[in-house]
Scaffold this motif. Structure first.
Motif, PDB file in Angstrom:
ATOM      1  N   TYR A 175      42.226  56.467  53.097  1.00 44.94           N
ATOM      2  CA  TYR A 175      41.892  57.875  53.270  1.00 44.94           C
ATOM      3  C   TYR A 175      41.287  58.070  54.648  1.00 44.94           C
ATOM      4  O   TYR A 175      40.850  57.135  55.300  1.00 44.94           O
ATOM      5  CB  TYR A 175      40.918  58.343  52.184  1.00 44.94           C
ATOM      6  N   THR A 231      46.914  65.729  50.860  1.00 51.15           N
ATOM      7  CA  THR A 231      47.658  64.493  50.685  1.00 51.15           C
ATOM      8  C   THR A 231      49.137  64.757  50.889  1.00 51.15           C
ATOM      9  O   THR A 231      49.645  65.828  50.543  1.00 51.15           O
ATOM     10  CB  THR A 231      47.436  63.875  49.294  1.00 51.15           C
ATOM     11  N   THR A 232      49.810  63.791  51.489  1.00 53.94           N
ATOM     12  CA  THR A 232      51.266  63.848  51.629  1.00 53.94           C
ATOM     13  C   THR A 232      51.920  62.775  50.764  1.00 53.94           C
ATOM     14  O   THR A 232      53.138  62.585  50.821  1.00 53.94           O
ATOM     15  CB  THR A 232      51.684  63.641  53.101  1.00 53.94           C
ATOM     16  N   ASP A 233      51.095  62.081  49.984  1.00 50.87           N
ATOM     17  CA  ASP A 233      51.567  60.989  49.137  1.00 50.87           C
ATOM     18  C   ASP A 233      52.055  61.560  47.807  1.00 50.87           C
ATOM     19  O   ASP A 233      51.286  62.189  47.064  1.00 50.87           O
ATOM     20  CB  ASP A 233      50.429  59.996  48.902  1.00 50.87           C
ATOM     21  N   GLU A 234      53.327  61.339  47.472  1.00 51.20           N
ATOM     22  CA  GLU A 234      53.895  61.868  46.240  1.00 51.20           C
ATOM     23  C   GLU A 234      53.277  61.259  44.991  1.00 51.20           C
ATOM     24  O   GLU A 234      53.456  61.773  43.885  1.00 51.20           O
ATOM     25  CB  GLU A 234      55.412  61.656  46.239  1.00 51.20           C
ATOM     26  N   PHE A 235      52.553  60.147  45.165  1.00 54.06           N
ATOM     27  CA  PHE A 235      51.860  59.521  44.045  1.00 54.06           C
ATOM     28  C   PHE A 235      50.842  60.483  43.432  1.00 54.06           C
ATOM     29  O   PHE A 235      50.577  60.453  42.239  1.00 54.06           O
ATOM     30  CB  PHE A 235      51.162  58.249  44.532  1.00 54.06           C
ATOM     31  N   TYR A 236      50.280  61.336  44.269  1.00 56.22           N
ATOM     32  CA  TYR A 236      49.231  62.251  43.806  1.00 56.22           C
ATOM     33  C   TYR A 236      49.814  63.605  43.435  1.00 56.22           C
ATOM     34  O   TYR A 236      49.985  64.477  44.274  1.00 56.22           O
ATOM     35  CB  TYR A 236      48.168  62.426  44.887  1.00 56.22           C
ATOM     36  N   GLY A 287      45.644  58.924  50.727  1.00 51.14           N
ATOM     37  CA  GLY A 287      46.927  58.306  50.449  1.00 51.14           C
ATOM     38  C   GLY A 287      46.716  57.255  49.386  1.00 51.14           C
ATOM     39  O   GLY A 287      45.592  57.036  48.917  1.00 51.14           O
ATOM     40  N   GLY A 288      47.761  56.559  49.010  1.00 49.79           N
ATOM     41  CA  GLY A 288      47.641  55.556  47.964  1.00 49.79           C
ATOM     42  C   GLY A 288      46.785  54.373  48.358  1.00 49.79           C
ATOM     43  O   GLY A 288      46.117  53.776  47.527  1.00 49.79           O
ATOM     44  N   LYS A 289      46.775  54.030  49.664  1.00 52.18           N
ATOM     45  CA  LYS A 289      46.075  52.835  50.111  1.00 52.18           C
ATOM     46  C   LYS A 289      44.802  53.134  50.895  1.00 52.18           C
ATOM     47  O   LYS A 289      43.942  52.259  51.033  1.00 52.18           O
ATOM     48  CB  LYS A 289      47.004  51.986  50.983  1.00 52.18           C
ATOM     49  N   SER A 334      43.432  58.659  41.080  1.00 50.48           N
ATOM     50  CA  SER A 334      44.411  59.138  40.117  1.00 50.48           C
ATOM     51  C   SER A 334      44.210  58.421  38.786  1.00 50.48           C
ATOM     52  O   SER A 334      43.726  57.291  38.742  1.00 50.48           O
ATOM     53  CB  SER A 334      45.827  58.882  40.632  1.00 50.48           C
TER      54      SER A 334
END
Length: 205
Positions: free
Chosen positions: A105, A29-34, A101-103, A76
């Motif tokens: 995959y 993942t490159t999403d900072e949310f995770y 990602g947040g929205k 998450s």
């Protein structure tokens, strides 16, 4: 209540077969949310976290013995909204290579036909899913044309899987997911409103 609905749907499809060999999930993942990725199973209509993996250098991984063959959720604990999590298919010997990602995959490399079909279907519904994101930009003006366009595509959606357990569950899941997303839009705060004489999309008992 809304989370119980979708998890009850997924729980209905879970096969209580004791696994003998592990399931492996290799993820990026490159999403900072995770900061941490959580794998959820469904127990009595509710999601329960069963494994957690820290994201290190954009990577995470799971190796575990699934308690049943069926649908799991990957996401998450920072959100309680199950619609924001990603549905995957788990069973013994399953190897899943996934980028989240947040929205949405994407599957990378080698994956089973079960999860490839599931990815394609969820991708097809991605615009609807974006429409029910809390605080999202859509109004009924944008959302309902998407629903009307997708409605005739749900039943004809075909899979390549030969797994009969997956096939029987997936036929039900795809119909319920479409209706769940469509109805969920009714409960969100609106920036624009219209009078509805009746719901154009509804679930059937």
């Amino acid at each position: 209540m809304k989370n119980i609905i979708i998890t009850a749907i997924i729980s209905f499809f879970a096969s209580t077969v004791l696994a003998q060999e592990p399931m492996i999930i290799n993820g990026t993942t490159t999403d900072e949310f995770y900061q941490e990725v959580v794998l959820f199973e469904v127990v009595n209509g509710r999601t329960e976290p069963i494994a957690q993996s820290k994201v290190v250098n954009g990577k995470f991984a799971f190796k575990l013995f699934p308690t049943y063959e069926g649908f799991y959720l990957l996401g998450s604990t920072q959100t309680q909204n199950n619609a924001a999590r990603h549905i995957i298919y788990g069973k013994e010997k399953e190897v899943l290579n996934i980028a989240i990602g947040g929205k949405s995959y994407q599957l990378n490399g080698k994956n089973s036909a079960d999860n490839k079909d599931l990815e394609k279907f969820q991708s097809m519904l991605s615009d609807m899913k974006e429409g029910i994101r809390l605080g999202g930009p859509m109004t009924y003006v944008e959302f309902y044309p998407i629903v009307e366009k997708l409605a005739p595509q749900i039943a004809p959606f075909k899979t390549t899987s030969k797994n009969q357990t997956f096939l029987s569950n997936f036929e039900i899941l795809k119909d319920y997911l479409f209706h769940y997303y469509a109805l969920q839009f009714q409960y969100l705060p609106k920036r624009a409103h219209r009078m509805l004489k009746r719901l154009s999309v509804c679930t059937r008992n």
